[in-house]
Design an enzyme around this catalytic site. Structure first.
Site, PDB file in Angstrom:
ATOM      1  N   HIS A 135       0.858  -1.196   0.000  1.00  0.00           N
ATOM      2  CA  HIS A 135       0.000   0.000   0.000  1.00  0.00           C
ATOM      3  C   HIS A 135       0.894   1.246   0.000  1.00  0.00           C
ATOM      4  O   HIS A 135       0.921   2.016   0.962  1.00  0.00           O
ATOM      5  CB  HIS A 135      -0.904  -0.017   1.233  1.00  0.00           C
ATOM      6  N   GLN A 138      -0.343   4.966   0.668  1.00  0.00           N
ATOM      7  CA  GLN A 138      -0.708   5.156   2.079  1.00  0.00           C
ATOM      8  C   GLN A 138       0.531   5.491   2.915  1.00  0.00           C
ATOM      9  O   GLN A 138       0.479   6.333   3.818  1.00  0.00           O
ATOM     10  CB  GLN A 138      -1.364   3.889   2.630  1.00  0.00           C
ATOM     11  N   CYS A 272      -5.354   3.918   9.031  1.00  0.00           N
ATOM     12  CA  CYS A 272      -5.525   4.241   7.603  1.00  0.00           C
ATOM     13  C   CYS A 272      -6.991   4.318   7.191  1.00  0.00           C
ATOM     14  O   CYS A 272      -7.277   4.747   6.072  1.00  0.00           O
ATOM     15  CB  CYS A 272      -4.746   3.260   6.737  1.00  0.00           C
ATOM     16  N   ARG A 317      -3.385  11.779   2.132  1.00  0.00           N
ATOM     17  CA  ARG A 317      -3.419  10.904   0.954  1.00  0.00           C
ATOM     18  C   ARG A 317      -3.445  11.754  -0.306  1.00  0.00           C
ATOM     19  O   ARG A 317      -2.793  11.438  -1.305  1.00  0.00           O
ATOM     20  CB  ARG A 317      -4.657   9.992   0.993  1.00  0.00           C
TER      21      ARG A 317
END
Length: 337
Positions: A135, A138, A272, A317
């Site tokens: 990820h 992230q 997250c 993000r």
């Protein structure tokens, strides 16, 4: 003009060096300031971006869409009914078609091999919005949030508490080591990360003089942590494992007692998202009805505390994704870092 990022894909954190990741974090901080001051930054004016989503998303879709708009590009969303890799068309053929029409491609789905194939055959930069293994976008948001709060990364200690085998745990393990952040994965033995990933993280940690720890001992794992990080106990596609994960991970719930175990009054909390901290969702109500649990990986008390920075983390993000898109697709002057 020199741009060491131009034309590159961002498929996993190890695609870039420590200095390159730090540059992206700092550039994202700059782009965040530009947006806050309403200063335009159309580095991708006239570009077209394909957003491929096999997995649903709130933050990733919103961040890539707004990032493209802010950069002057146009984004086209293609959901799981629009892209059927391997069913009606191969990934290779799809990649070649999309690469001929779009200037950049984002992919969020299950298989890391798909995003790798898209990068191999499309001929344009490809960005990993999430796979089962990694990820990477992230991570940039996470470490931007940490740097904004502490004004540094080196020497800090991050303890990830929860499912040690998911993509967030994998990415935190390796990215922390690359950036010189001490990382502790605190998880039941049956959910330890793959030994090869642990070895990879330790290799990076040696170069950055940081430490890597994987333990099922909560007291030891969170002691002196500057950051406590958790994620949902059950990832997309694993819904049938709720009972098993609850039984395994309930002792690892991030509550005030666990936060106190850090013995560090400055410890912050990250997540997250989405988070199951109350009964405001259908899934949470179902879990309460079935298992009698009203909070899962984090309690509402911790989630709403002043030490919780997850909404800042979610906003970041946007800024970090924008940084990645701008440097890999825009005509920016970026000297060697």
């Amino acid at each position: 003009m020199e741009n060491i990022f131009y034309g590159k894909s961002y498929l996993k954190e190890i695609d870039f060096t420590k200095d390159e990741l730090l540059y992206l974090i700092d550039f994202a901080r700059h782009l965040k300031e530009l947006k806050q001051k309403n200063i335009s930054h159309h580095y991708l004016l006239g570009k077209n971006i394909a957003l491929l989503f096999e997995k649903t998303s709130t933050r990733t879709r919103a961040a890539f869409t707004v990032a493209a708009n802010d950069l002057g590009a146009k984004a086209e969303y293609l959901g799981k009914n629009d892209i059927q890799f391997g069913k009606k068309e191969s990934v290779e053929d799809t990649a070649k078609v999309l690469g001929s029409m779009f200037d950049g491609i984002e992919y969020r789905g299950f298989s890391q091999s798909i995003v790798e194939e898209l990068a191999e055959y499309s001929g344009v930069p490809v960005w990993n919005g999430l796979t089962d293994e990694w990820h990477p976008t992230q991570m940039l948001a996470d470490f931007l949030t940490i740097k904004e709060h502490f004004d540094r990364l080196t020497g800090l200690t991050l303890a990830y508490v929860g499912d040690g085998r998911n993509n967030v745990a994998h990415s935190l393990l390796v990215t922390s080591a690359i950036l010189g952040v001490n990382i502790s994965i605190v998880t039941p033995k049956s959910l330890y990360p793959d030994p090869e990933l642990i070895s990879l993280a330790k290799k990076y940690a040696t170069a950055t003089n940081s430490t890597v720890s994987v333990t099922d001992d909560i007291d030891q794992g969170v002691n002196q942590a500057d950051i406590i990080y958790t994620d949902v106990w059950v990832s997309m596609g694993e819904e049938e494992q709720f009972k098993e994960r609850i039984d395994l991970l309930l002792p690892y719930q991030v509550n005030q007692q666990l936060m106190a175990k850090t013995h560090n009054p400055e410890t912050i909390f990250l997540h997250c998202l989405p988070a199951f901290h109350d009964l405001a969702t259908d899934v949470a109500k179902e879990v309460q009805t079935t298992y009698g649990l009203s909070e899962m990986e984090v309690t509402d008390e911790v989630f709403r505390s002043s030490k919780a920075l997850h909404f800042q983390q979610a906003e970041n993000r946007l800024h970090t994704i924008k940084a990645v898109m701008a440097v890999t697709l825009g005509n920016l002057f970026i000297p060697k870092v």
